[in-house]
Scaffold this active site. Structure first.
Site, PDB file in Angstrom:
ATOM      1  N   GLU A 137       3.639 -10.304  15.058  1.00 12.67           N
ATOM      2  CA  GLU A 137       3.076 -10.809  16.380  1.00 12.67           C
ATOM      3  C   GLU A 137       3.680 -12.110  16.869  1.00 12.67           C
ATOM      4  O   GLU A 137       3.838 -12.187  17.682  1.00 12.67           O
ATOM      5  CB  GLU A 137       1.497 -10.826  16.036  1.00 12.67           C
ATOM      6  CG  GLU A 137       1.007 -10.976  17.760  1.00 12.67           C
ATOM      7  CD  GLU A 137      -0.740 -10.842  17.280  1.00 12.67           C
ATOM      8  OE1 GLU A 137      -1.253 -11.007  18.400  1.00 12.67           O
ATOM      9  OE2 GLU A 137      -1.234 -10.887  16.244  1.00 12.67           O
ATOM     10  N   ARG A 187       0.709  -1.352   0.103  1.00 12.44           N
ATOM     11  CA  ARG A 187      -0.136   0.115  -0.142  1.00 12.44           C
ATOM     12  C   ARG A 187       0.937   1.312   0.144  1.00 12.44           C
ATOM     13  O   ARG A 187       0.351   2.282  -0.347  1.00 12.44           O
ATOM     14  CB  ARG A 187      -0.842   0.049   1.158  1.00 12.44           C
ATOM     15  CG  ARG A 187      -2.094  -0.914   1.021  1.00 12.44           C
ATOM     16  CD  ARG A 187      -3.321  -0.838   2.144  1.00 12.44           C
ATOM     17  NE  ARG A 187      -2.521  -1.232   3.295  1.00 12.44           N
ATOM     18  CZ  ARG A 187      -2.723  -2.236   3.972  1.00 12.44           C
ATOM     19  NH1 ARG A 187      -3.541  -3.128   3.502  1.00 12.44           N
ATOM     20  NH2 ARG A 187      -2.352  -2.514   5.019  1.00 12.44           N
TER      21      ARG A 187
END
Lengths: 175, 175
Positions: free
Chosen positions: A95, A58
């Protein structure tokens, strides 16, 4: 133009409790593309920036638009294994586990003045890795720029603590 | 401007015998970004195109630049699992197995006039999948546009055989 109203908030994505801020709905609006580009262009046009290091995928969107507008290098910072050339490589934390960003070792010259661009900063892991990549060239990081800052997640503060300049068009905090 | 001279050819990537045509070196040249954008802009400015369906990730680059220049929708066509919304999904063939492209079901309206953009067409698998996605909206495909066509691999011919218009800035054939 109220840019925040053009952002779509998706609750519980990618996991329960997370509000995902999605720029897709803003991208469908050609006037918003022009409005944002004008803001960025006016901010950076006289700053002698040599290139925009843009983070896949993006970050490519406004990184490309602004590179063309300024007539400077578009420098893709890509996920692992996408570039067909010799690369510098930086790990960053996810994560669970780590991932890697890469950049062509010929993409930037020593002392170049580089803007780093992504759509959003959250915890800052990819932004810091991108900065480490630019530093491998002994280039200068003029500023980090994002469409969206999620300040509660601390990424922009980490960059400021490293003495980097950070600019964001929108902040979403505790909403 | 001799655009082909700005493309880096990487032999034996991603596997022996393949000449990989890499646009990175063109992207580092701000004048080339402006030159290519001018060509595209002049080709499409009066064509009443509503949006540019741009294929992740390199297709985002000129897709975004041209969407902003024309003031129309930038429509990301993404790899599987990247979009946080309801999507249409299309499979396409890889050398071993298949992969999938996705698009937000709200990204395009019925009868919209859509340009499909990617950096390169080879065998045409992703291009055809992208076209199938646009067709799910009952939209019109104005044209497919690429920086590079590798005609020996047959992708552009497949599109033409489906009665689509195809435009490429450069062709690399048997060199």
């Amino acid at each position: 133009m109220d840019l925040k109203s053009l952002i779509r908030t998706v609750p519980n994505y990618p996991k329960p409790g997370i509000l995902f801020r999605d720029i897709s709905t803003l991208l469908y609006n050609g006037n918003a593309l022009k409005y944002i580009t004008e803001i960025y262009y006016n901010r950076y046009k006289d700053k002698k920036i040599n290139g925009i290091a843009s983070i896949e995928a993006r970050g490519f969107i406004f990184g490309a638009i602004l590179s063309e507008k300024l007539g400077i290098a578009f420098i893709p910072i890509r996920k692992k294994g996408k570039l067909p050339c010799k690369v510098y490589r930086e790990k960053y934390e996810l994560e669970y586990g780590t991932d890697e960003l890469e950049v062509d070792i010929t993409a930037i010259k020593k002392n170049d003045n580089i803007l780093i661009m992504d759509d959003l900063i959250a915890t800052g892991g990819t932004a810091i890795a991108a900065g480490n990549l630019v530093n491998r060239f002994d280039a200068n990081i003029y500023e980090y720029t994002f469409l969206i800052d999620l300040p509660d997640l601390g990424g922009s503060k980490k960059l400021i603590n490293k003495n980097y300049s950070v600019y964001s068009l929108m902040k979403f905090s505790g909403e």
